[in-house]
Write a protein that holds these residues in place. Sequence first.
Motif, PDB file in Angstrom:
ATOM      1  N   GLY A 185       1.003  -1.434  -0.066  1.00  0.00           N
ATOM      2  CA  GLY A 185       0.034  -0.267  -0.368  1.00  0.00           C
ATOM      3  C   GLY A 185       0.920   1.009   0.015  1.00  0.00           C
ATOM      4  N   ARG A 186       2.150   1.223   0.303  1.00  0.00           N
ATOM      5  CA  ARG A 186       3.470   2.407  -0.257  1.00  0.00           C
ATOM      6  C   ARG A 186       3.426   2.985  -1.114  1.00  0.00           C
ATOM      7  N   GLU A 187       3.683   4.164  -1.434  1.00  0.00           N
ATOM      8  CA  GLU A 187       3.938   4.900  -3.334  1.00  0.00           C
ATOM      9  C   GLU A 187       5.425   4.390  -2.872  1.00  0.00           C
ATOM     10  N   PRO A 188       5.992   3.886  -3.852  1.00  0.00           N
ATOM     11  CA  PRO A 188       7.820   3.392  -4.235  1.00  0.00           C
ATOM     12  C   PRO A 188       8.211   4.092  -3.279  1.00  0.00           C
ATOM     13  N   ALA A 189       8.518   5.334  -3.389  1.00  0.00           N
ATOM     14  CA  ALA A 189       9.099   6.003  -2.651  1.00  0.00           C
ATOM     15  C   ALA A 189       9.262   6.222  -1.031  1.00  0.00           C
ATOM     16  N   ALA A 190       8.212   5.038  -0.470  1.00  0.00           N
ATOM     17  CA  ALA A 190       8.013   5.492   0.549  1.00  0.00           C
ATOM     18  C   ALA A 190       8.769   4.585   1.432  1.00  0.00           C
ATOM     19  N   ARG A 191       8.889   2.622   0.378  1.00  0.00           N
ATOM     20  CA  ARG A 191       9.270   1.844   0.969  1.00  0.00           C
ATOM     21  C   ARG A 191      10.218   1.477   1.452  1.00  0.00           C
ATOM     22  N   VAL A 192       9.987   0.538   1.591  1.00  0.00           N
ATOM     23  CA  VAL A 192      12.054   0.028   2.700  1.00  0.00           C
ATOM     24  C   VAL A 192      12.965  -0.531   1.681  1.00  0.00           C
ATOM     25  N   GLN A 193      13.754   0.447   2.257  1.00  0.00           N
ATOM     26  CA  GLN A 193      14.760   0.571   0.801  1.00  0.00           C
ATOM     27  C   GLN A 193      16.470   0.918   1.581  1.00  0.00           C
ATOM     28  N   ARG A 194      17.622   1.069   1.228  1.00  0.00           N
ATOM     29  CA  ARG A 194      18.912   1.545   1.105  1.00  0.00           C
ATOM     30  C   ARG A 194      18.925   2.806   1.993  1.00  0.00           C
ATOM     31  N   MET A 195      19.273   2.634   3.596  1.00  0.00           N
ATOM     32  CA  MET A 195      19.735   4.154   3.781  1.00  0.00           C
ATOM     33  C   MET A 195      20.438   4.912   2.980  1.00  0.00           C
ATOM     34  N   PRO A 196      19.725   6.430   2.628  1.00  0.00           N
ATOM     35  CA  PRO A 196      21.393   7.009   2.542  1.00  0.00           C
ATOM     36  C   PRO A 196      21.914   7.375   3.407  1.00  0.00           C
ATOM     37  N   LEU A 197      23.257   7.656   2.869  1.00  0.00           N
ATOM     38  CA  LEU A 197      24.453   7.683   3.799  1.00  0.00           C
ATOM     39  C   LEU A 197      25.696   8.721   3.537  1.00  0.00           C
ATOM     40  N   ALA A 198      25.560   9.627   4.288  1.00  0.00           N
ATOM     41  CA  ALA A 198      27.168  10.244   4.245  1.00  0.00           C
ATOM     42  C   ALA A 198      28.206   9.230   4.245  1.00  0.00           C
ATOM     43  N   VAL A 199      28.536   8.107   3.711  1.00  0.00           N
ATOM     44  CA  VAL A 199      29.798   7.676   3.870  1.00  0.00           C
ATOM     45  C   VAL A 199      30.141   6.941   1.940  1.00  0.00           C
ATOM     46  N   HIS A 200      31.449   6.697   2.410  1.00  0.00           N
ATOM     47  CA  HIS A 200      31.459   6.358   0.605  1.00  0.00           C
ATOM     48  C   HIS A 200      33.234   5.078   0.909  1.00  0.00           C
TER      49      HIS A 200
END
Length: 506
Positions: A185-200
């Motif tokens: 029931g969630r929009e694609p942008a609100a689904r479980v995903q990788r956390m954007p992180l300030a890391v490389h």
Amino acid sequence: MTTHTYPASVDVAIVGSGPTGAAYARILSERAPSLTIAMFEVGPTVSDPVGAHVKNIADPEARRGAQVASQGPGAAAATVAGPGDVGAGDRKARPGTYLLDDGFRMPGEDGLPAAAFSSNVGGMGAHWTGACPRPGGGERIDFLPDLEELLDEADRLLGVTTDAFDGAPFTALVRERLAAAVDDGREPAARVQRMPLAVHRRDDGRLVWSASDVVLGEITRANPNFALFDETLVTRVLLDGGRAAGVEVRERRTAQAHTVGARVVVVAADGLRTPQVLFASGIRPAALGRMLNDQSQVVFAARLRDAAAQEKSAAGDGALSEQSGVSWVPYTDAEPFHGQIMQLDASPVPLADDDPAAPGSIVGLGLFTAKELQWDDRVDFSDDETDGYGMPAMRIHYTLTDADRATLDRARARIVELAEAIGEPLGDRPFTMPLGSSLHYQGATRMGTSDDGRSVCSPDSEVWAAPGVFVAGNNVIPTATACNPTLTAVALAVRGARRIARDLAG
């Protein structure tokens, strides 16, 4: 770049060296390199490069030393030491931070008993988790038409990635199980995903976490017109005819006072000390300190079901175990909380001892909830009493509403469901962190569309009551958010810095 030869005047004075102050310096260095910039930080330099994340310090003793040096007036106090310590009932700060020692709770109110600060070059950015999710739904600032482009720019400055943990052996399993419990029931942008992180990830495979050093970038460090002054307290912003005219500073090594003229002053001292500096400067609009909001935080842990031991063992010497990565459950208006699900030692809070049979199989879960905004939730300042730096003492007025408590109840139930989806929950019930533990204090110099008494600054972050004075940090965010606010705060700083570049350099 770091010096203690104070100039008579500069074009721009920046108070605070955290990610948002650094964003102002970076954008100005890129867009208006002829402008002279002085940045002032009350704490010491604790890392090399200047402003770097302490997690990048390989030697454990050197890392602990950097954390203690960041703890300002609380350097001698005990901090959270290890698994289980968070639930001990003592008021303990996380390493690298120190607690507000008085005024954190008024009689009959909930207060912010875990309200904390960092005093070091890089600010709290030298100690953060690096999570950079984008706001969604009601978290978004709807009167900024350029918000998405600003968030893109904040991604660039912070070095945000989403693939740093793609090689972690349990990361796909964790995300798959979370998605089964969340995504329907969630929009694609609100689904479980990788956390954007300030890391490389470096060429040798080691993770490097972003902080103010990355935001400043080589262009700022190489800018001959930029100077950083550490261990320098800005006691007040100077005004002339109601406009910014400079800053008064006190060198903490010698206690000597100096005056530095400036055409523009940016106050980026953190979510509680930015309004403190304005108050000390006589800049006291009706909304100063008001609409203060924090994110209540519920934490839990689970052992991954059917997790087999991997060839790659947990990293030592403070480096991160890279077993289950960092996953994100985005905020929605229907479920007004934001989830960070991460391998145990990436969690900001120690939750349990790891499983020696399958290292990395214990996963930490955290849900942050959005606060109902209230005018009377605020930080006040004293004209008579002072804090450890000699600045006006703070008093926190803060109360959870019935709606806030209902949201927390929902988050507690939801985190148990997520833990059960992942595997075997550890413990009988989730733990609700003391208020203030998120370190995400927002709203105290909030942005608005007009000078109507309900906001402190304009959409460009300029203080309505003091032209030429700009504010930066989580405190500028006018909405109630559950997601980590740093990316949004840096995006707003980009907008303000562009405005200064246009005004001063044409």
